[in-house]
Design a protein around this motif. Sequence first.
Motif, PDB file in Angstrom:
ATOM      1  N   ILE A 158       0.830  -1.228   0.000  1.00  0.00           N
ATOM      2  CA  ILE A 158       0.000   0.000   0.000  1.00  0.00           C
ATOM      3  C   ILE A 158       0.855   1.265   0.000  1.00  0.00           C
ATOM      4  N   GLY A 159       2.166   1.112  -0.015  1.00  0.00           N
ATOM      5  CA  GLY A 159       3.043   2.275  -0.069  1.00  0.00           C
ATOM      6  C   GLY A 159       3.229   2.979   1.254  1.00  0.00           C
ATOM      7  N   LEU A 160       2.844   2.337   2.349  1.00  0.00           N
ATOM      8  CA  LEU A 160       3.019   2.950   3.661  1.00  0.00           C
ATOM      9  C   LEU A 160       4.488   2.951   4.060  1.00  0.00           C
ATOM     10  N   LEU A 161       5.161   1.815   3.889  1.00  0.00           N
ATOM     11  CA  LEU A 161       6.602   1.738   4.139  1.00  0.00           C
ATOM     12  C   LEU A 161       7.210   0.709   3.207  1.00  0.00           C
ATOM     13  N   ILE A 201      -1.749   7.746   8.794  1.00  0.00           N
ATOM     14  CA  ILE A 201      -0.319   7.543   9.057  1.00  0.00           C
ATOM     15  C   ILE A 201       0.485   7.752   7.780  1.00  0.00           C
ATOM     16  N   ARG A 202      -0.017   7.225   6.669  1.00  0.00           N
ATOM     17  CA  ARG A 202       0.674   7.412   5.385  1.00  0.00           C
ATOM     18  C   ARG A 202       0.810   8.889   5.052  1.00  0.00           C
ATOM     19  N   GLU A 207       1.758  14.969   3.804  1.00  0.00           N
ATOM     20  CA  GLU A 207       0.469  15.503   3.328  1.00  0.00           C
ATOM     21  C   GLU A 207      -0.388  16.013   4.480  1.00  0.00           C
ATOM     22  N   LEU A 208      -0.173  15.461   5.663  1.00  0.00           N
ATOM     23  CA  LEU A 208      -0.957  15.813   6.842  1.00  0.00           C
ATOM     24  C   LEU A 208       0.002  16.197   7.965  1.00  0.00           C
ATOM     25  N   SER A 209      -0.168  17.426   8.496  1.00  0.00           N
ATOM     26  CA  SER A 209       0.725  17.869   9.560  1.00  0.00           C
ATOM     27  C   SER A 209       0.393  17.149  10.859  1.00  0.00           C
ATOM     28  N   MET A 210       1.346  17.149  11.766  1.00  0.00           N
ATOM     29  CA  MET A 210       1.124  16.501  13.055  1.00  0.00           C
ATOM     30  C   MET A 210      -0.033  17.158  13.802  1.00  0.00           C
ATOM     31  N   THR A 211      -0.103  18.491  13.742  1.00  0.00           N
ATOM     32  CA  THR A 211      -1.188  19.209  14.426  1.00  0.00           C
ATOM     33  C   THR A 211      -2.547  18.800  13.874  1.00  0.00           C
ATOM     34  N   THR A 271      10.719   3.815  11.633  1.00  0.00           N
ATOM     35  CA  THR A 271       9.426   4.168  11.042  1.00  0.00           C
ATOM     36  C   THR A 271       8.381   3.116  11.386  1.00  0.00           C
ATOM     37  N   LEU A 272       8.784   1.840  11.372  1.00  0.00           N
ATOM     38  CA  LEU A 272       7.854   0.776  11.747  1.00  0.00           C
ATOM     39  C   LEU A 272       7.419   0.900  13.206  1.00  0.00           C
ATOM     40  N   GLU A 273       8.343   1.272  14.078  1.00  0.00           N
ATOM     41  CA  GLU A 273       7.997   1.500  15.477  1.00  0.00           C
ATOM     42  C   GLU A 273       7.007   2.656  15.593  1.00  0.00           C
ATOM     43  N   LEU A 274       7.246   3.703  14.801  1.00  0.00           N
ATOM     44  CA  LEU A 274       6.347   4.854  14.810  1.00  0.00           C
ATOM     45  C   LEU A 274       4.951   4.462  14.337  1.00  0.00           C
ATOM     46  N   ILE A 275       4.883   3.672  13.271  1.00  0.00           N
ATOM     47  CA  ILE A 275       3.587   3.210  12.767  1.00  0.00           C
ATOM     48  C   ILE A 275       2.852   2.425  13.848  1.00  0.00           C
ATOM     49  N   GLY A 276       3.574   1.541  14.530  1.00  0.00           N
ATOM     50  CA  GLY A 276       2.961   0.759  15.603  1.00  0.00           C
ATOM     51  C   GLY A 276       2.434   1.637  16.719  1.00  0.00           C
ATOM     52  N   THR A 277       3.196   2.673  17.068  1.00  0.00           N
ATOM     53  CA  THR A 277       2.760   3.603  18.122  1.00  0.00           C
ATOM     54  C   THR A 277       1.495   4.340  17.710  1.00  0.00           C
ATOM     55  N   LEU A 278       1.470   4.825  16.475  1.00  0.00           N
ATOM     56  CA  LEU A 278       0.306   5.566  15.985  1.00  0.00           C
ATOM     57  C   LEU A 278      -0.914   4.658  15.865  1.00  0.00           C
ATOM     58  N   ARG A 279      -0.684   3.405  15.487  1.00  0.00           N
ATOM     59  CA  ARG A 279      -1.793   2.456  15.427  1.00  0.00           C
ATOM     60  C   ARG A 279      -2.352   2.201  16.827  1.00  0.00           C
ATOM     61  N   TYR A 280      -1.466   2.193  17.835  1.00  0.00           N
ATOM     62  CA  TYR A 280      -1.886   1.962  19.218  1.00  0.00           C
ATOM     63  C   TYR A 280      -2.865   3.040  19.672  1.00  0.00           C
ATOM     64  N   VAL A 281      -2.644   4.286  19.234  1.00  0.00           N
ATOM     65  CA  VAL A 281      -3.569   5.366  19.609  1.00  0.00           C
ATOM     66  C   VAL A 281      -4.634   5.586  18.524  1.00  0.00           C
ATOM     67  N   ASN A 282      -4.831   4.536  17.705  1.00  0.00           N
ATOM     68  CA  ASN A 282      -5.995   4.427  16.818  1.00  0.00           C
ATOM     69  C   ASN A 282      -5.951   5.290  15.562  1.00  0.00           C
ATOM     70  N   PHE A 283      -4.755   5.705  15.125  1.00  0.00           N
ATOM     71  CA  PHE A 283      -4.675   6.380  13.838  1.00  0.00           C
ATOM     72  C   PHE A 283      -4.909   5.357  12.722  1.00  0.00           C
ATOM     73  N   SER A 284      -5.589   5.790  11.674  1.00  0.00           N
ATOM     74  CA  SER A 284      -5.802   4.907  10.525  1.00  0.00           C
ATOM     75  C   SER A 284      -4.510   4.810   9.712  1.00  0.00           C
ATOM     76  N   LEU A 285      -4.381   3.738   8.929  1.00  0.00           N
ATOM     77  CA  LEU A 285      -3.197   3.589   8.081  1.00  0.00           C
ATOM     78  C   LEU A 285      -3.099   4.717   7.062  1.00  0.00           C
ATOM     79  N   GLU A 286      -4.242   5.178   6.564  1.00  0.00           N
ATOM     80  CA  GLU A 286      -4.229   6.265   5.578  1.00  0.00           C
ATOM     81  C   GLU A 286      -3.724   7.550   6.209  1.00  0.00           C
TER      82      GLU A 286
END
Length: 327
Positions: free
Chosen positions: A32-35, A72-73, A79-83, A55-70
């Motif tokens: 899916i081009g995420l990593l 995160i990508r 394309e999307l700022s942290m704020t 980056t994989l650790e970061l993805i796992g952390t963001l998934r833990y707090v329920n961010f969608s894969l899209e």
Amino acid sequence: MTPTEHQPTYTIGQAASMVNTTVKTLHYYDEIGLLRPSKRTEGGHRLYSAADLWTLELIGTLRYVNFSLEDIRKMISGELSMTEALNLQIDALEVELGAISSMLAILKQARQRTIHNSSEDSMHYIADLVASRSAHSVKRQQFINNKIEETKLLEDLPEDWQASFMHLFNKYIMKESKLTARQTQAWIELQKLMNDSTYMEELASCELPFFRMALHPQHQAHDWIGQMEQIRLRTLEAIQHQWPPSSPAVQTLTHDFLLLYANVEELGQPDEFIPRQARHLLDSVTERILRFNKLCTIVNPEWQDITGGMELLMQGMQALLAKKRNN
């Protein structure tokens, strides 16, 4: 030999083990081009660098707090700022929290009832409680109809154009579907938003070009709906291909979208109307309107097709106006 060639790399199995995930997951992230792994062997096998593992650790952390894969990508690509991402997630979790509170109240009431009643009676009681809080499509449609009548938002438009204005909302939000607790909570907040006179004023201001066009239309109402649907499909294609807002394809799409809001007179002056309409739409986006779209996406995830397309078109308008300023 470059410095990067000295850095250690890890096979997909090693990488999966080191970040506590699965090989299947890393394959999917690549697809899916995420990593995508930094390197491959001569035989085509994936090799992951230390940066990839981070980056994989970061993805796992963001998934833990329920961010969608899209999301995160988009964050990883910039394309999307942290704020923006944090605000989106906080909003979603606040809706989730309201839904959990609602379910908790239902269960506590049901537990109290079981003390003095049979299990069968308590089951009926739970069903009645849920039914009283749910918002099926008929209830939702009645609320919208009452709100439109109360605010007189569409009173000056012919009936066919009133239907055109409500088309997308009816198609996606009034679908015959039973809402979950989370969706019901979002709908409750949507009602509060539409009961806010400031929001309705902002909506009327945003849609003013539509009202002007509908009084002197260049198309029949059903043709306009068809062309808007084509715009929606074209934006989906552009998003899938990741075409930039300044690309000829997106600029043509933006041009065609803006012209759909031109009445007969304005259609004859596209060079004046297009930038004026672009500035109007960009200036009309308020926090309440953004919140409305977020809530609609919760009520029906298919609404994301609309908001994602509008985001691209807004970026296309910004590129259009920037080019005009530079010429």
